[in-house]
Design an enzyme around this catalytic site. Structure first.
Site, PDB file in Angstrom:
ATOM      1  N   ASP A 149     -74.323 -43.787  50.539  1.00 31.68           N
ATOM      2  CA  ASP A 149     -72.881 -43.736  50.796  1.00 31.68           C
ATOM      3  C   ASP A 149     -72.115 -44.631  49.823  1.00 31.68           C
ATOM      4  O   ASP A 149     -71.156 -45.298  50.203  1.00 31.68           O
ATOM      5  CB  ASP A 149     -72.607 -44.174  52.239  1.00 31.68           C
ATOM      6  CG  ASP A 149     -71.176 -43.880  52.677  1.00 31.68           C
ATOM      7  OD1 ASP A 149     -70.555 -42.970  52.108  1.00 31.68           O
ATOM      8  OD2 ASP A 149     -70.677 -44.577  53.573  1.00 31.68           O
ATOM      9  N   CYS A 204     -76.988 -25.034  66.203  1.00 27.15           N
ATOM     10  CA  CYS A 204     -75.802 -25.259  67.039  1.00 27.15           C
ATOM     11  C   CYS A 204     -75.549 -24.060  67.954  1.00 27.15           C
ATOM     12  O   CYS A 204     -75.027 -24.216  69.065  1.00 27.15           O
ATOM     13  CB  CYS A 204     -74.570 -25.506  66.168  1.00 27.15           C
ATOM     14  SG  CYS A 204     -74.548 -27.111  65.353  1.00 27.15           S
ATOM     15  N   CYS A 207     -72.703 -23.302  70.894  1.00 28.30           N
ATOM     16  CA  CYS A 207     -72.170 -24.562  71.424  1.00 28.30           C
ATOM     17  C   CYS A 207     -70.970 -25.048  70.611  1.00 28.30           C
ATOM     18  O   CYS A 207     -70.998 -25.059  69.380  1.00 28.30           O
ATOM     19  CB  CYS A 207     -73.261 -25.625  71.406  1.00 28.30           C
ATOM     20  SG  CYS A 207     -72.713 -27.253  71.985  1.00 28.30           S
ATOM     21  N   CYS A 210     -68.756 -30.384  70.511  1.00 26.20           N
ATOM     22  CA  CYS A 210     -68.138 -31.377  69.627  1.00 26.20           C
ATOM     23  C   CYS A 210     -66.662 -31.078  69.404  1.00 26.20           C
ATOM     24  O   CYS A 210     -65.830 -31.988  69.382  1.00 26.20           O
ATOM     25  CB  CYS A 210     -68.890 -31.443  68.296  1.00 26.20           C
ATOM     26  SG  CYS A 210     -69.036 -29.870  67.422  1.00 26.20           S
ATOM     27  N   CYS A 214     -63.407 -33.596  70.700  1.00 28.60           N
ATOM     28  CA  CYS A 214     -62.609 -34.328  69.712  1.00 28.60           C
ATOM     29  C   CYS A 214     -61.227 -34.662  70.271  1.00 28.60           C
ATOM     30  O   CYS A 214     -60.453 -33.756  70.599  1.00 28.60           O
ATOM     31  CB  CYS A 214     -62.469 -33.507  68.432  1.00 28.60           C
ATOM     32  SG  CYS A 214     -61.493 -34.342  67.155  1.00 28.60           S
ATOM     33  N   CYS A 230     -58.736 -37.004  62.023  1.00 28.99           N
ATOM     34  CA  CYS A 230     -59.946 -37.632  62.544  1.00 28.99           C
ATOM     35  C   CYS A 230     -59.714 -39.123  62.815  1.00 28.99           C
ATOM     36  O   CYS A 230     -59.194 -39.838  61.955  1.00 28.99           O
ATOM     37  CB  CYS A 230     -61.084 -37.438  61.550  1.00 28.99           C
ATOM     38  SG  CYS A 230     -62.615 -38.265  62.006  1.00 28.99           S
ATOM     39  N   CYS A 257     -64.962 -43.337  65.509  1.00 24.44           N
ATOM     40  CA  CYS A 257     -64.993 -42.502  66.706  1.00 24.44           C
ATOM     41  C   CYS A 257     -66.346 -41.804  66.755  1.00 24.44           C
ATOM     42  O   CYS A 257     -66.825 -41.320  65.731  1.00 24.44           O
ATOM     43  CB  CYS A 257     -63.871 -41.469  66.665  1.00 24.44           C
ATOM     44  SG  CYS A 257     -63.842 -40.337  68.077  1.00 24.44           S
ATOM     45  N   CYS A 260     -67.704 -36.750  68.925  1.00 22.82           N
ATOM     46  CA  CYS A 260     -68.394 -35.505  68.596  1.00 22.82           C
ATOM     47  C   CYS A 260     -69.905 -35.669  68.659  1.00 22.82           C
ATOM     48  O   CYS A 260     -70.634 -34.705  68.947  1.00 22.82           O
ATOM     49  CB  CYS A 260     -67.947 -34.973  67.237  1.00 22.82           C
ATOM     50  SG  CYS A 260     -68.397 -36.001  65.819  1.00 22.82           S
TER      51      CYS A 260
END
Length: 365
Positions: A149, A204, A207, A210, A214, A230, A257, A260
């Site tokens: 990152d 996924c 579904c 998430c 949010c 976000c 946060c 999700c």
């Protein structure tokens, strides 16, 4: 290729070493990143990055790893679990007078730890090559560069190409055995190690937990996040005023946060971290908003030393907590605390403090 069996053996040894060094998974990809560069360019063209203009920089290096690190022929991708034990995330989110800090930021900054371990992995690889004279003769100048990152690297795309998981509807890399509570890291190397099969199946399904979870409805489509809505972006990346219409939706989330991920069924399989460095510091997993708002800048700098929280800065810290205090149930203690910073010598802090007081019907400032 005569060296292929030796390279295959080395690849397996690398994965074993990665586990010994504490990484929870390891895979290998080539330098073709599939559809991921095109996805990023489309996302940027829509403006979803907000103020994160750095994401549009060095697109050529994101597309082609060789332009970031000359000679790269393969990428080793790893992940490291970070979820601390017993952080009572849901309980804190439901306690409006408490501060919610993203689980990844409760402990020490992960960058140095992961880069150090990736460097150790590279050193072990070099030592292993010394014991494989045929490979060393074919590839005498071994080079490796570690990332986490910290550079124009398509981390999630690389991890998917390395077979570590799929990119879910919440844009997180998800693996069936560990959910998504982990950090990613990469080692660019100049050896043509055999690549693992990309993770192709999307688990996924139908579904959308998430998206439903949010708070600010930041997902505009499956796997597409409008960062401008976000909460992680608003509390960490955004410099300046948080859009007023989004402030009531932020609740008590003051840094990042996790909603999700908390809602994702796959995270029930997530192991807790074995890394003590990622355990909560300074009671950030259970602190009162008022207590954190009362930190002066010296205390903030002291308590966030070695923490990812520090990079957002003290002004954003006060801004974010002021919003959370504005969303908390009205009390004399909250009003008194906010009032102490009505004249704070920063326009952004003042704006959000006054907004918070107005939420508590205190409009005489």
């Amino acid at each position: 290729m005569p060296n292929q069996p030796l390279l295959q053996n080395l690849a397996q040894h690398i994965k074993h070493l990665a586990r010994e060094l504490g990484f929870s998974a390891c895979g290998i990809s080539g330098i073709n990143l599939g559809e991921h560069p095109a996805y990023l360019e489309k996302w940027l063209a829509a403006g979803y990055q907000g103020d994160m203009q750095w994401m549009a920089n060095n697109l050529d290096k994101r597309r082609d790893p060789r332009l970031l690190e000359a000679g790269t022929q393969a990428i080793i991708s790893v992940h490291l679990d970070y979820l601390p034990p017993e952080t009572q995330a849901i309980k804190i989110l439901n306690s409006a007078d408490k501060a919610y800090v993203s689980r990844y930021a409760l402990g020490r900054d992960y960058h140095k730890l992961i880069r150090k371990r990736l460097s150790s992995l590279a050193e072990h690889m070099n030592q292993q090559l010394a014991q494989m004279p045929e490979l060393q003769a074919a590839f005498p100048d071994f080079q490796a560069r570690a990332f986490t990152d910290s550079a124009p690297v398509l981390e999630r795309g690389i991890a998917q190409q390395a077979g570590l998981g799929w990119i879910g509807k919440n844009c997180m890399l998800i693996t069936p055995k560990a959910g998504s509570w982990f950090f990613l890291g990469e080692l660019y190397i100049n050896l043509p190690l055999p690549a693992d099969e990309p993770f192709k199946k999307d688990h996924c399904g139908a579904c959308t937990a998430c998206h439903t979870a949010c708070p600010t409805q930041a997902f505009v489509a499956d796997g597409v996040l409008d960062a401008r809505r976000c909460i992680s972006y608003l509390t960490i990346e955004l410099k300046g005023s948080i859009p007023e219409e989004l402030r009531p939706l932020m609740g008590n989330r003051i840094y990042g946060c996790d909603d999700c991920q908390l809602a994702c069924p796959w995270t029930r399989f997530s192991p807790t971290t074995k890394e003590a460095d990622f355990y909560p510091r300074h009671q950030l997993d259970s602190s009162d908003l008022i207590d954190l708002f009362n930190w002066n800048e010296a205390t903030f700098l002291k308590n966030t030393q070695g923490s990812p929280i520090r990079r957002s800065g003290y002004i954003n810290w006060l801004r974010n907590i002021a919003v959370a205090l504005g969303n908390a149930p009205t009390s004399a203690a909250i009003i008194d605390t906010l009032t102490t910073k009505c004249d704070y010598p920063d326009a952004i802090v003042q704006e959000h403090v006054l907004w918070a007081l107005a939420r508590h019907k205190q409009t005489g400032y």
